[in-house]
Motif scaffolding. Structure first.
Motif, PDB file in Angstrom:
ATOM      1  N   UNK A 191       0.828  -1.205   0.000  1.00  0.00           N
ATOM      2  CA  UNK A 191       0.000   0.000   0.000  1.00  0.00           C
ATOM      3  C   UNK A 191       0.862   1.255   0.000  1.00  0.00           C
ATOM      4  N   UNK A 192       0.441   2.246  -0.789  1.00  0.00           N
ATOM      5  CA  UNK A 192       1.233   3.476  -0.928  1.00  0.00           C
ATOM      6  C   UNK A 192       0.325   4.644  -1.291  1.00  0.00           C
ATOM      7  N   UNK A 193       0.561   5.782  -0.693  1.00  0.00           N
ATOM      8  CA  UNK A 193       0.016   7.042  -1.174  1.00  0.00           C
ATOM      9  C   UNK A 193      -1.488   7.048  -1.354  1.00  0.00           C
ATOM     10  N   UNK A 241      15.141   0.663  -8.599  1.00  0.00           N
ATOM     11  CA  UNK A 241      14.248   1.396  -7.715  1.00  0.00           C
ATOM     12  C   UNK A 241      13.025   1.862  -8.508  1.00  0.00           C
ATOM     13  N   UNK A 242      12.047   2.441  -7.802  1.00  0.00           N
ATOM     14  CA  UNK A 242      10.779   2.816  -8.427  1.00  0.00           C
ATOM     15  C   UNK A 242      10.430   4.259  -8.055  1.00  0.00           C
ATOM     16  N   UNK A 243      10.051   5.038  -9.062  1.00  0.00           N
ATOM     17  CA  UNK A 243       9.474   6.355  -8.840  1.00  0.00           C
ATOM     18  C   UNK A 243       8.002   6.319  -9.204  1.00  0.00           C
ATOM     19  N   UNK A 244       7.147   6.931  -8.383  1.00  0.00           N
ATOM     20  CA  UNK A 244       5.696   6.803  -8.528  1.00  0.00           C
ATOM     21  C   UNK A 244       5.050   8.177  -8.449  1.00  0.00           C
ATOM     22  N   UNK A 245       4.089   8.432  -9.329  1.00  0.00           N
ATOM     23  CA  UNK A 245       3.261   9.632  -9.247  1.00  0.00           C
ATOM     24  C   UNK A 245       2.042   9.324  -8.383  1.00  0.00           C
ATOM     25  N   UNK A 246       1.905  10.026  -7.262  1.00  0.00           N
ATOM     26  CA  UNK A 246       0.792   9.827  -6.333  1.00  0.00           C
ATOM     27  C   UNK A 246      -0.166  11.001  -6.490  1.00  0.00           C
ATOM     28  N   UNK A 247      -1.270  10.758  -7.195  1.00  0.00           N
ATOM     29  CA  UNK A 247      -2.106  11.842  -7.689  1.00  0.00           C
ATOM     30  C   UNK A 247      -2.735  12.686  -6.583  1.00  0.00           C
TER      31      UNK A 247
END
Length: 447
Positions: free
Chosen positions: A43-45, A63-69
């Motif tokens: 679970x994230x953001x 690694x991972x970069x994520x856009x959390x709207x």
């Protein structure tokens, strides 16, 4: 003498019965499963959107970069040992980030992040200091409601530029890389109603990077680059029921980038288009279920051709689908995961567990669960077991001879057809297997 006789018998058999191995697909056939169903979820953001991969901290792991709207943040997950991640790092950006891409914007040897912000009509340049500490350093205005983005050297200056798809603006914004960690915006390019997805590729094979866009009822749009970063809108390609998800990949092995598009929200279809110097011709279609929003091309079975992973988010059907390429651009159904925990808005692939094969990462966007599901690739193989039945037998030598002389299917993974560990598949591998099976020769080398 016996080994030579067996080999000659095999060769004669292949020459007279090679039609036995012909492959044809009029629908989605079923093939062996490679992935575990939902190895673990994180679970994230709040309502995640796109993700991007890089080794941000230079420890040799992805690694991972994520856009959390809804949290107005970019999230960075640092990979510690393959399937364990450090505590998430949260970087504030502008309003409602949707698209994200990893790229070294300042030419310092480590990848930074670019994020699109839908509600503030902007992109943020998020700089990496080399130790995975990130901060927003530049903001640039876009068209109305920027969503997905893609990267490419559009003006042939060896610097990576940015193209952003503006949903409500029905346009593309181009940002030229000036080489000093800054960008220069160019006038928006109008492209038509309901733009959905954008990818960069040299679609007409003239050595400059073009843009391919899915535009709903308008189908597939092509922005053809003249080499200076100026684009001309090509003739749209009609797609029945509208064009949504998009991937660009050489699926038939001819070195041209082909186009794959999802069509229709209910009873969806995957359409594949072969490319001949920019001329796209539909070659097949596959019924794949509702609402495919994201298509990812990746080699899952290590046979050197590109397979497909798709996320579904239509009519309450939250699932993922995996299709395996036979090497000619035809696909079989490898894996279907129904009833995922929440809306699945993204399908991506990378070697997350650092075992030299590509895994799958699904992105969930929902109120009950917003996070990632990791599907670990379980490709188990034996060197010499070219036909993949779990044992080494004369059928494997037949399979290899058919592959070498009659254009038969590729061993999966391709290294299973290299029992002498020469680094290439040749007739010596068939002889090596026959000698092992009938002549007491050495066993295939270790994987």
């Amino acid at each position: 003498m016996r080994i030579l006789s067996v080999f000659l018998w095999l060769l004669l058999s292949i020459m007279t019965t090679s039609a036995l191995f012909a492959v044809g697909h009029s629908s989605v056939e079923t093939c062996d499963t490679l992935l575990h169903e939902g190895d673990f979820s994180m679970p994230l953001g709040t309502r995640l959107r796109q993700i991007s991969f890089s080794d941000f901290d230079k420890n040799g792991l992805i690694d991972i970069g994520i856009a959390s709207e809804f949290s107005n943040q970019v999230i960075v997950l640092l990979n510690l040992d393959g399937l364990t991640f450090a505590a998430p790092r949260f970087i504030g950006v502008q309003d409602h980030p949707m698209g994200i891409a990893a790229v070294d914007v300042d030419n310092d040897g480590d990848d930074d992040l670019v994020a699109t912000n839908t509600n503030s009509n902007s992109i943020n340049i998020v700089r990496n200091d080399g130790m995975a500490n990130f901060a927003v350093v530049q903001t640039y205005g876009t068209g109305n409601f920027p969503g997905t983005l893609t990267l490419g050297d559009f003006d042939r200056d060896s610097l990576v530029d940015i193209a952003v798809l503006n949903g409500f603006g029905q346009s593309v914004s181009i940002f030229k890389n000036l080489g000093d960690a800054t960008f220069q915006g160019r006038p928006e390019i109008p492209i038509g109603f309901r733009p959905w997805s954008i990818q960069a590729a040299d679609i007409d094979m003239d050595l400059d990077t073009d843009l391919i866009i899915t535009c709903g009822d308008l189908g597939i749009q092509q922005l053809l680059n003249d080499g200076s970063g100026s684009f001309t809108l090509g003739t749209p390609i009609n797609v029945p029921q509208g064009a949504g998800g998009l991937a660009i990949a050489d699926i038939d092995g001819d070195s041209d980038p082909d186009v794959l598009v999802s069509s229709g929200l209910d009873g969806g279809t995957l359409l594949t288009y072969a490319n001949d110097l920019g001329q796209l011709t539909e070659i097949d279609n596959y019924p794949i279920g509702d609402g495919v929003g994201c298509i990812c091309a990746t080699d899952l079975d290590e046979d050197n051709d590109l397979d497909l992973v798709m996320s579904h988010d239509g009519s309450g059907t939250y699932q993922a689908t995996v299709l395996i390429n036979d090497g000619t651009g035809s696909f079989c159904l490898n894996f279907e995961i129904p009833n995922l925990i929440e809306r699945t808005v993204g399908a991506y692939s990378a070697d997350i567990d650092n075992d030299s094969d590509n895994d799958v990462i699904m992105v969930h966007w929902g109120w009950d669960f917003s996070g990632l599901t990791f599907l670990v690739n379980s490709l188990d193989w034996i060197r010499g077991d070219a036909d993949g039945d779990g044992s080494i037998a004369i059928s494997d030598a037949v399979y290899l001879v058919n592959y070498i002389f009659a254009g038969g299917p590729v061993p999966a993974p391709i290294t299973s057809g290299d029992p002498d560990c020469s680094g290439a598949i040749s007739i010596s591998d068939g002889i090596y297997l026959i000698n092992y099976i009938f002549g007491g020769g050495p066993a295939p080398c270790e994987p």
